[in-house]
Design a protein around this motif. Structure first.
Motif, PDB file in Angstrom:
ATOM      1  N   PRO A  43      60.064  65.489-108.638  1.00  0.00           N
ATOM      2  CA  PRO A  43      60.000  64.251-108.927  1.00  0.00           C
ATOM      3  C   PRO A  43      60.937  63.373-108.053  1.00  0.00           C
ATOM      4  O   PRO A  43      61.843  63.948-107.457  1.00  0.00           O
ATOM      5  N   ALA A  44      60.547  62.080-107.546  1.00  0.00           N
ATOM      6  CA  ALA A  44      61.204  61.393-106.528  1.00  0.00           C
ATOM      7  C   ALA A  44      62.649  60.935-107.073  1.00  0.00           C
ATOM      8  O   ALA A  44      63.658  61.318-105.995  1.00  0.00           O
ATOM      9  N   ALA A  45      62.831  60.986-108.443  1.00  0.00           N
ATOM     10  CA  ALA A  45      64.339  60.825-109.020  1.00  0.00           C
ATOM     11  C   ALA A  45      65.266  62.064-108.564  1.00  0.00           C
ATOM     12  O   ALA A  45      66.218  61.657-108.097  1.00  0.00           O
ATOM     13  N   VAL A  46      64.521  63.199-108.689  1.00  0.00           N
ATOM     14  CA  VAL A  46      65.224  64.364-108.246  1.00  0.00           C
ATOM     15  C   VAL A  46      65.538  64.452-106.779  1.00  0.00           C
ATOM     16  O   VAL A  46      66.794  64.823-106.474  1.00  0.00           O
ATOM     17  N   ARG A  47      64.645  64.185-106.092  1.00  0.00           N
ATOM     18  CA  ARG A  47      64.696  64.237-104.523  1.00  0.00           C
ATOM     19  C   ARG A  47      65.848  63.302-104.241  1.00  0.00           C
ATOM     20  O   ARG A  47      66.542  63.457-103.294  1.00  0.00           O
ATOM     21  N   ASP A  48      65.760  62.144-104.784  1.00  0.00           N
ATOM     22  CA  ASP A  48      66.731  61.266-104.374  1.00  0.00           C
ATOM     23  C   ASP A  48      68.098  61.463-104.683  1.00  0.00           C
ATOM     24  O   ASP A  48      69.242  61.437-103.975  1.00  0.00           O
ATOM     25  N   ALA A  49      68.237  62.031-105.759  1.00  0.00           N
ATOM     26  CA  ALA A  49      69.567  62.468-106.280  1.00  0.00           C
ATOM     27  C   ALA A  49      70.172  63.576-105.459  1.00  0.00           C
ATOM     28  O   ALA A  49      71.386  63.641-105.126  1.00  0.00           O
ATOM     29  N   VAL A  50      69.346  64.515-105.073  1.00  0.00           N
ATOM     30  CA  VAL A  50      69.549  65.560-104.216  1.00  0.00           C
ATOM     31  C   VAL A  50      70.324  65.009-102.795  1.00  0.00           C
ATOM     32  O   VAL A  50      71.221  65.290-102.190  1.00  0.00           O
ATOM     33  N   HIS A  51      69.182  64.113-102.309  1.00  0.00           N
ATOM     34  CA  HIS A  51      69.858  63.418-101.162  1.00  0.00           C
ATOM     35  C   HIS A  51      71.108  62.780-101.208  1.00  0.00           C
ATOM     36  O   HIS A  51      71.708  62.739-100.377  1.00  0.00           O
ATOM     37  N   ASP A  52      71.245  61.942-102.376  1.00  0.00           N
ATOM     38  CA  ASP A  52      72.582  61.442-102.249  1.00  0.00           C
ATOM     39  C   ASP A  52      73.806  62.360-102.180  1.00  0.00           C
ATOM     40  O   ASP A  52      74.708  62.046-101.837  1.00  0.00           O
ATOM     41  N   ARG A  53      73.683  63.684-102.956  1.00  0.00           N
ATOM     42  CA  ARG A  53      74.625  64.669-102.793  1.00  0.00           C
ATOM     43  C   ARG A  53      74.801  65.099-101.223  1.00  0.00           C
ATOM     44  O   ARG A  53      75.901  65.529-100.966  1.00  0.00           O
ATOM     45  N   LEU A  54      73.658  65.349-100.813  1.00  0.00           N
ATOM     46  CA  LEU A  54      73.524  66.298 -99.643  1.00  0.00           C
ATOM     47  C   LEU A  54      73.303  65.748 -98.280  1.00  0.00           C
ATOM     48  O   LEU A  54      73.480  66.290 -97.083  1.00  0.00           O
ATOM     49  N   GLY A  55      72.603  64.569 -98.255  1.00  0.00           N
ATOM     50  CA  GLY A  55      72.367  63.925 -96.958  1.00  0.00           C
ATOM     51  C   GLY A  55      71.137  64.343 -96.587  1.00  0.00           C
ATOM     52  O   GLY A  55      70.197  64.784 -97.392  1.00  0.00           O
ATOM     53  N   PRO A  56      70.677  64.149 -95.354  1.00  0.00           N
ATOM     54  CA  PRO A  56      69.527  64.469 -94.698  1.00  0.00           C
ATOM     55  C   PRO A  56      69.199  65.886 -94.866  1.00  0.00           C
ATOM     56  O   PRO A  56      69.966  66.594 -94.601  1.00  0.00           O
ATOM     57  N   ILE A  57      67.969  66.250 -95.158  1.00  0.00           N
ATOM     58  CA  ILE A  57      67.442  67.738 -95.307  1.00  0.00           C
ATOM     59  C   ILE A  57      66.259  67.802 -94.315  1.00  0.00           C
ATOM     60  O   ILE A  57      65.018  67.114 -94.462  1.00  0.00           O
ATOM     61  N   SER A  58      66.325  68.770 -93.377  1.00  0.00           N
ATOM     62  CA  SER A  58      65.264  69.039 -92.599  1.00  0.00           C
ATOM     63  C   SER A  58      64.401  70.060 -92.797  1.00  0.00           C
ATOM     64  O   SER A  58      63.178  69.903 -92.272  1.00  0.00           O
ATOM     65  N   GLU A  59      64.596  70.871 -93.853  1.00  0.00           N
ATOM     66  CA  GLU A  59      63.696  71.788 -94.372  1.00  0.00           C
ATOM     67  C   GLU A  59      64.000  72.406 -95.615  1.00  0.00           C
ATOM     68  O   GLU A  59      65.185  72.324 -95.931  1.00  0.00           O
ATOM     69  N   ALA A  60      62.843  72.756 -96.124  1.00  0.00           N
ATOM     70  CA  ALA A  60      63.105  73.299 -97.727  1.00  0.00           C
ATOM     71  C   ALA A  60      62.370  74.561 -97.769  1.00  0.00           C
ATOM     72  O   ALA A  60      61.209  74.407 -97.762  1.00  0.00           O
ATOM     73  N   VAL A  61      63.060  75.600 -97.783  1.00  0.00           N
ATOM     74  CA  VAL A  61      62.159  76.941 -97.934  1.00  0.00           C
ATOM     75  C   VAL A  61      62.255  77.515 -99.362  1.00  0.00           C
ATOM     76  O   VAL A  61      63.328  77.947 -99.823  1.00  0.00           O
ATOM     77  N   PRO A  62      61.147  77.931 -99.848  1.00  0.00           N
ATOM     78  CA  PRO A  62      61.151  78.395-101.298  1.00  0.00           C
ATOM     79  C   PRO A  62      61.784  79.932-101.156  1.00  0.00           C
ATOM     80  O   PRO A  62      61.754  80.472-100.230  1.00  0.00           O
ATOM     81  N   VAL A  63      62.495  80.248-102.347  1.00  0.00           N
ATOM     82  CA  VAL A  63      63.183  81.414-102.445  1.00  0.00           C
ATOM     83  C   VAL A  63      62.370  82.255-103.217  1.00  0.00           C
ATOM     84  O   VAL A  63      61.797  81.796-104.468  1.00  0.00           O
ATOM     85  N   ALA A  64      61.929  83.387-103.017  1.00  0.00           N
ATOM     86  CA  ALA A  64      60.946  84.373-103.449  1.00  0.00           C
ATOM     87  C   ALA A  64      61.527  84.821-104.737  1.00  0.00           C
ATOM     88  O   ALA A  64      62.745  85.235-104.818  1.00  0.00           O
ATOM     89  N   ALA A  65      60.832  84.981-105.754  1.00  0.00           N
ATOM     90  CA  ALA A  65      60.952  85.917-106.960  1.00  0.00           C
ATOM     91  C   ALA A  65      61.998  85.303-107.766  1.00  0.00           C
ATOM     92  O   ALA A  65      62.868  86.055-108.348  1.00  0.00           O
ATOM     93  N   MET A  66      62.284  84.149-107.614  1.00  0.00           N
ATOM     94  CA  MET A  66      63.210  83.563-108.581  1.00  0.00           C
ATOM     95  C   MET A  66      62.846  83.431-110.023  1.00  0.00           C
ATOM     96  O   MET A  66      61.953  82.565-110.115  1.00  0.00           O
ATOM     97  N   GLN A  67      63.618  83.914-110.844  1.00  0.00           N
ATOM     98  CA  GLN A  67      63.109  83.793-112.291  1.00  0.00           C
ATOM     99  C   GLN A  67      64.071  82.666-113.053  1.00  0.00           C
ATOM    100  O   GLN A  67      65.194  82.145-112.650  1.00  0.00           O
ATOM    101  N   SER A  68      63.735  82.089-114.003  1.00  0.00           N
ATOM    102  CA  SER A  68      64.326  81.206-114.986  1.00  0.00           C
ATOM    103  C   SER A  68      64.632  80.099-114.230  1.00  0.00           C
ATOM    104  O   SER A  68      65.475  79.488-114.383  1.00  0.00           O
ATOM    105  N   ALA A  69      63.696  79.494-113.247  1.00  0.00           N
ATOM    106  CA  ALA A  69      64.009  78.171-112.715  1.00  0.00           C
ATOM    107  C   ALA A  69      62.592  77.578-112.242  1.00  0.00           C
ATOM    108  O   ALA A  69      61.547  77.992-112.154  1.00  0.00           O
ATOM    109  N   SER A  70      62.583  76.081-112.361  1.00  0.00           N
ATOM    110  CA  SER A  70      61.505  75.360-112.060  1.00  0.00           C
ATOM    111  C   SER A  70      61.271  75.119-110.670  1.00  0.00           C
ATOM    112  O   SER A  70      60.244  75.012-110.169  1.00  0.00           O
ATOM    113  N   VAL A  71      62.493  75.195-109.755  1.00  0.00           N
ATOM    114  CA  VAL A  71      62.568  74.988-108.508  1.00  0.00           C
ATOM    115  C   VAL A  71      63.793  75.812-108.157  1.00  0.00           C
ATOM    116  O   VAL A  71      64.588  75.907-108.573  1.00  0.00           O
ATOM    117  N   ALA A  72      63.444  76.401-106.817  1.00  0.00           N
ATOM    118  CA  ALA A  72      64.588  77.302-106.124  1.00  0.00           C
ATOM    119  C   ALA A  72      64.241  77.282-104.993  1.00  0.00           C
ATOM    120  O   ALA A  72      63.164  77.800-104.182  1.00  0.00           O
TER     121      ALA A  72
END
Length: 284
Positions: A11-40
């Motif tokens: 959701p845009a609100a989640v991405r905006d919150a993360v940007h507010d915390r971390l600043g610019p993001i150049s790449e988002a790489v999925p983490v393989a075999a992550m359990q018990s998470a909606s996003v990793a």
């Protein structure tokens, strides 16, 4: 649950919150075999250290586990990756961890990783955490009486003695030490420069300092150690040596019941049952 979202699907609100915390993001790489998470995701940032982002959508046990990871972090003092932020955003909880490169530990007999594993386990056992919910409180369920009815194929096990020892376990687990309670090879990240981090703190508890080493003994047996050798290693290198023999037997019976009754991988549950039976043979 396995990770369901990539960065663009959040959701845009989640991405905006993360940007507010971390600043610019150049790449988002999925983490393989992550359990018990909606996003990793590993989030790359231009000119700044990467961040591991873990999030859960919707109130659930998985969200509670992730919140536990964030809340226990101040106790860990560099033993786990630093929690950089945690934030509720609508129906989401997202946590940003310092990204740590590393590989899982090898627990097989003769592994050169075992000294680093012992050091990490001893660091955990030296941390006081009396305010956490105790493992004894978590382990009120009696699994073996139920399994005697629900799993008749286990009739070869000494179910009556296992049930009796399981009933003794809660009172024998008491203590104020921090416990991870789910240590296995994948929870240790060994860095190329000699660092060791312990991850996935979703089930922290308080209890006796020998308990995490006792969990590890079962994992060592699953990795190919004979039970006597696994215990000898734990006795020589960890705080397992402080455990009364009867307490270890009660613990083994409780773990075997829990892992058999609560959807652990069958091979691991079988290892726990075999180890508990071995302990019974040593215990009057």
């Amino acid at each position: 649950m396995t990770a369901l979202y990539d960065w663009s699907g959040l959701p845009a609100a989640v991405r905006d919150a993360v940007h507010d915390r971390l600043g610019p993001i150049s790449e988002a790489v999925p983490v393989a075999a992550m359990q018990s998470a909606s996003v990793a995701l590993t989030l790359r940032r231009p000119g700044r250290p990467s961040v591991f982002l873990k999030g859960v959508e919707g109130v659930s046990t998985a969200m509670r586990w992730l919140r536990n990871e964030a809340e226990v972090a101040p106790l860990l003092g560099g033993l786990a990756p630093e929690v950089l932020f945690h934030q509720d955003v609508g129906e989401w909880l997202v946590v940003g961890f310092a990204h740590v490169d590393g590989r899982p530990a090898a627990l097989e007999p003769g592994s050169p990783d075992l000294p680093a594993v012992a050091t990490a386990v001893n660091r955990i056992g030296a941390i006081e955490a009396p305010h956490l919910r105790s493992l004894a409180e978590r382990w009120k369920t009696r699994w073996w009486p139920r399994l005697a009815t629900d799993r008749p194929e286990l009739s070869g096990a000494d179910v009556r003695r296992l049930a009796a020892w399981e009933g003794k376990a809660p009172e024998l687990l008491a203590g104020d030490c921090l416990l991870h309670t789910d240590l296995h090879a994948g929870q240790f990240l060994l860095g190329a420069a000699g660092s060791t981090h312990v991850v996935d703190w979703g089930w922290p508890a308080s209890g006796a300092p020998w308990i995490d080493p006792a969990f590890l003994v079962i994992r060592l047996v699953a990795a190919g150690h004979r039970p006597a050798d696994a215990e000898a290693w734990a006795r020589a290198h960890t705080r397992w040596a402080s455990a009364p023999p009867g307490s270890v037997t009660a613990f083994a019976a409780a773990v075997a019941g829990l892992w058999t009754g609560k959807a652990a991988a069958e091979s691991l549950a079988r290892t726990a049952r075999d180890y508990a039976s071995w302990r019974l043979a040593l215990t009057p």
